[in-house]
Scaffold this active site. Structure first.
Site, PDB file in Angstrom:
ATOM      1  N   ASP A 185       1.246  45.982  28.036  1.00 59.26           N
ATOM      2  CA  ASP A 185      -0.387  46.780  28.059  1.00 59.26           C
ATOM      3  C   ASP A 185      -0.246  48.083  29.232  1.00 59.26           C
ATOM      4  O   ASP A 185      -0.815  48.818  29.696  1.00 59.26           O
ATOM      5  CB  ASP A 185      -1.206  46.176  28.165  1.00 59.26           C
ATOM      6  CG  ASP A 185      -1.705  45.857  28.595  1.00 59.26           C
ATOM      7  OD1 ASP A 185      -0.944  44.762  29.234  1.00 59.26           O
ATOM      8  OD2 ASP A 185      -2.817  45.967  29.263  1.00 59.26           O
ATOM      9  N   ASP A 227       3.626  40.206  27.711  1.00 63.97           N
ATOM     10  CA  ASP A 227       2.902  40.300  28.917  1.00 63.97           C
ATOM     11  C   ASP A 227       1.803  39.430  28.014  1.00 63.97           C
ATOM     12  O   ASP A 227       2.054  39.289  27.390  1.00 63.97           O
ATOM     13  CB  ASP A 227       2.487  41.998  28.634  1.00 63.97           C
ATOM     14  CG  ASP A 227       1.542  41.769  29.978  1.00 63.97           C
ATOM     15  OD1 ASP A 227       1.596  41.663  31.150  1.00 63.97           O
ATOM     16  OD2 ASP A 227       0.746  42.085  29.472  1.00 63.97           O
ATOM     17  N   PHE A 228       1.271  39.465  29.511  1.00 68.75           N
ATOM     18  CA  PHE A 228      -0.091  37.738  29.170  1.00 68.75           C
ATOM     19  C   PHE A 228      -0.983  38.861  29.246  1.00 68.75           C
ATOM     20  O   PHE A 228      -1.810  39.100  27.894  1.00 68.75           O
ATOM     21  CB  PHE A 228       0.145  36.802  30.086  1.00 68.75           C
ATOM     22  CG  PHE A 228      -1.231  35.609  30.382  1.00 68.75           C
ATOM     23  CD1 PHE A 228      -0.357  34.810  28.326  1.00 68.75           C
ATOM     24  CD2 PHE A 228      -1.948  35.847  30.567  1.00 68.75           C
ATOM     25  CE1 PHE A 228      -1.780  33.667  28.881  1.00 68.75           C
ATOM     26  CE2 PHE A 228      -3.035  34.871  30.109  1.00 68.75           C
ATOM     27  CZ  PHE A 228      -2.633  34.332  29.544  1.00 68.75           C
ATOM     28  N   ASP A 229      -1.688  39.893  30.278  1.00 64.58           N
ATOM     29  CA  ASP A 229      -3.146  40.245  30.083  1.00 64.58           C
ATOM     30  C   ASP A 229      -3.188  41.027  29.492  1.00 64.58           C
ATOM     31  O   ASP A 229      -2.279  42.150  30.113  1.00 64.58           O
ATOM     32  CB  ASP A 229      -3.680  39.803  31.754  1.00 64.58           C
ATOM     33  CG  ASP A 229      -3.565  38.722  32.558  1.00 64.58           C
ATOM     34  OD1 ASP A 229      -4.500  38.350  32.627  1.00 64.58           O
ATOM     35  OD2 ASP A 229      -2.959  38.292  32.699  1.00 64.58           O
TER      36      ASP A 229
HETATM   37 MG    MG Z   1      -0.532  42.655  31.243  1.00 65.00          MG
END
Ligand code: MG
Length: 268
Positions: free
Chosen positions: A217, A37-39
């Site tokens: 997250d 995942d990125f953010d």
């Molecule tokens: Mg995220």
């Protein structure tokens, strides 16, 4: 795991021993898929989404990983693929799953996402409704993706954000063919049904991965954790319920685990 700011904001010293052992084990697999995942995972969460950047150490570890043989690195994000491509370096070596799985980019020759005329009409109507709503709630913004509109409330006051999210949820509930994915201070309204989990499954098959490492997250990452197999390694970043087998506190700890994985894969 950690809500302590000093710990969450600074690079952590050591990885959990069980996680380090799992990473060393998975690094020995024949065809490895590293999906991130990125953010909130590679990039710390910032008030303005366009300012988000991966931690340099995480980007460097992914850069090495994606150049190793039989190793595929993928970014799996709610962001659209074009934005992700701009954030990924070197983008030509990284597979991208955007818009929570609605867009999958496996290289320059992959087919772009296409919508039916009905989906185009529906998307236009969702855009109009949410633009009107967002105009009444200061600090909320819209992001436009090929198959979705996203209402961001991170910059709004807490009570304004809650009211905007509640009204949006009510508004969209009655719209047939709109798939709503709530996240942290964000609501995604897509006209294509998709999930990170389904996209991860496709990607696993596409690259013939014999094991997967996945970290994320957000609540949307749970669809991916739920698709993991016993030999895979799933890592939840931050607090909250998870189906992942492991947990770290912050993107700084994600950097540590990526560095561990990269070294183990290099040395195998
Ligand atoms: Mg995220």
């Amino acid at each position: 795991m950690s809500t302590d700011r000093s710990r969450a904001d600074s690079p952590a010293g050591n990885l959990d021993a069980a996680l380090a052992e799992a990473l060393d084990r998975v690094a020995a697999t024949e065809k490895l898929l590293v999906a991130m995942d990125f953010d909130g995972t590679l990039a710390p969460i910032v008030p303005k989404a366009s300012d988000a950047r991966p931690l340099p150490g995480s980007a460097a570890a992914l850069d090495v990983l994606c150049r190793l043989p039989w190793t595929t690195v993928a970014l799996v994000s709610g962001r659209d693929v074009d934005t992700l491509r701009g954030l990924a370096k070197p983008s030509q070596l990284i597979a991208l799953i955007g818009s929570h799985g609605a867009e999958i980019w496996l290289g320059p020759h992959a087919d772009p996402l296409t919508l039916t005329p009905e989906q185009e009409d529906l998307l236009a109507s969702v855009r109009t409704s949410l633009a009107e709503l967002s105009g009444r709630y200061p600090g909320t913004t819209l992001e436009h993706k090929p198959a979705a509109v996203v209402l961001h409330t991170r910059e709004a006051d807490d009570d304004v954000a809650a009211a905007a999210e509640a009204e949006a949820a009510e508004l969209l509930e009655g719209m047939d063919g709109v798939f709503v994915t709530p996240g942290k201070r964000v609501i995604e309204c897509a006209v294509v049904k998709s999930s990170k989990g389904e996209a991860l499954q496709l990607l696993r098959q596409e690259v013939g991965a014999t094991a997967v490492v996945y970290a994320g997250d957000d609540t949307t990452d749970e669809t991916a954790f739920n698709r993991l197999l016993p030999d895979d390694v799933g890592i939840k970043v931050g607090d909250g319920f998870t189906a992942a087998g492991f947990r770290v506190g912050s993107p700084a700890e994600v950097q540590l685990l990526l560095e561990r994985l990269q070294q183990a894969r290099w040395n195998r």
